[in-house]
Enzyme design. Sequence first.
Site, PDB file in Angstrom:
ATOM      1  N   THR A 155      12.059 -60.071  29.021  1.00 16.35           N
ATOM      2  CA  THR A 155      11.298 -59.473  27.919  1.00 16.35           C
ATOM      3  C   THR A 155      11.438 -60.320  26.666  1.00 16.35           C
ATOM      4  OG1 THR A 155      11.675 -57.263  28.826  1.00 16.35           O
ATOM      5  CG2 THR A 155      10.972 -57.396  26.530  1.00 16.35           C
TER       6      THR A 155
ATOM      7  N   PHE B  89      16.526 -61.049  28.465  1.00 13.70           N
ATOM      8  CA  PHE B  89      15.879 -61.008  27.156  1.00 13.70           C
ATOM      9  C   PHE B  89      15.666 -62.435  26.679  1.00 13.70           C
ATOM     10  CE2 PHE B  89      17.711 -56.885  27.739  1.00 13.70           C
ATOM     11  CZ  PHE B  89      16.661 -56.056  27.350  1.00 13.70           C
ATOM     12  N   LYS B  90      14.394 -62.759  26.444  1.00 14.46           N
ATOM     13  CA  LYS B  90      13.974 -64.128  26.167  1.00 14.46           C
ATOM     14  C   LYS B  90      14.068 -64.403  24.668  1.00 14.46           C
ATOM     15  CE  LYS B  90      10.369 -67.329  27.704  1.00 14.46           C
ATOM     16  NZ  LYS B  90       9.068 -67.426  28.413  1.00 14.46           N
ATOM     17  N   ILE B  91      14.969 -65.312  24.304  1.00 11.08           N
ATOM     18  CA  ILE B  91      15.333 -65.549  22.906  1.00 11.08           C
ATOM     19  C   ILE B  91      15.109 -67.019  22.553  1.00 11.08           C
ATOM     20  CG2 ILE B  91      17.256 -65.512  21.268  1.00 11.08           C
ATOM     21  CD1 ILE B  91      18.532 -63.330  23.044  1.00 11.08           C
TER      22      ILE B  91
END
Length: 391
Positions: free
Chosen positions: A151, A187-189
């Site tokens: 996400t 979680f795409k950071i």
Amino acid sequence: MSLSLPSSLSSPSFQERGLRFSVRSTTPSCLVKFQRSFPSLRATNFSSSLDTGSSTELDAISSYSEIVPDTVIFDDFERFPPTAATVSSALLLGITSLPDTIFRSAVDTALANSGCSAMENLDVRLSFFFNKALVNVGADLAKMVPGRVSTEVDARLAYDTHGIVRKVHDLLKMYDDVEVPPERLLFKIPSTWQGIEASRLLESEGIQTHMTFVYSFAQAAAAAQAGASVIQIFVGRIRDWARNHSGDPEIDAALRRGEDPGLALMTKAYNYIHKYGHKSKLMAAAVRNKQDLFSLLGVDYIIAPLKILESMKQSVTLPDEKFSFVRRLSPESATHYNFTNEELKKWDQLSFASAMGPASVELLATGLEGYINQAKRVEELFGKIWPPPNV
């Protein structure tokens, strides 16, 4: 059943910004082996392969790396059922452009959320709608795929460590409300220093992070030291920059050695991770051609365009030709790779900033700008269509 994107959304640049799924084919010609969160594809059932004992190029490369097809969900789901997925602002834009998509109800339900609607501040309300839509679509995808759903974390927080952590906690709470467990999520950071620090904090809590926009060794090494679960390097974008620019010490050094700078960074990052025992998995993105795949064999994941995979699926390899596919990267070979003392430092914000050359600075800024613009477009669109009809 895959849906087709309108032409304005099907450009390579649009697809590269987040509409990416790991898929498997339901036709007899393609079988996906599930492993970890991303699949390994094996092409089978070609008559020539069965009759002669030969296999395909896709068979050969899949024995070395897990292949993640670079596609969009707006293809035929029956033909390419996804096995892992990314949910992003780009994906939400695609969904809202097609009212009949199976994910549209997830967006409409987010816009009808009573908790969101009660918020008086428009900006806060739209941000909540945006988060809720990401989670609703992500939850639908989690029901469809056996692997993890990555996400996107709002790129406007890229330089705010605690803002990123709070955002991920908020998203996790929303996912918990719809019964998606943390182990199914990444979680795409963005790989700013603040993003990498957020990854360190989140991973210490057992929350899996997926670092993106990595264009330098400093970013890759710092993300590995932070314990990021997945580190994504854009091979082709680095090469594209090098074709039109100069003056980046890391890229110039690779060119002087006669190496492709994108592939050189992948090799260096892989060897660093494996030589020094970091847990991170490395993902190659922006792969442009077959030779890129052959040069990356052994890396954990390779995101490959469907046109390349289709070509490799059709290319038969005779038994004596299989040995031409050589594993380029391996934990064993990593032990022989030499690093300088400067490269083995414990990275901090100052050393990180000093090591970021013009290529990584420019490419990171460009990527962030694209993500931010997409997020703003989603919120603007939500503001126009709220409240949704028939909910």
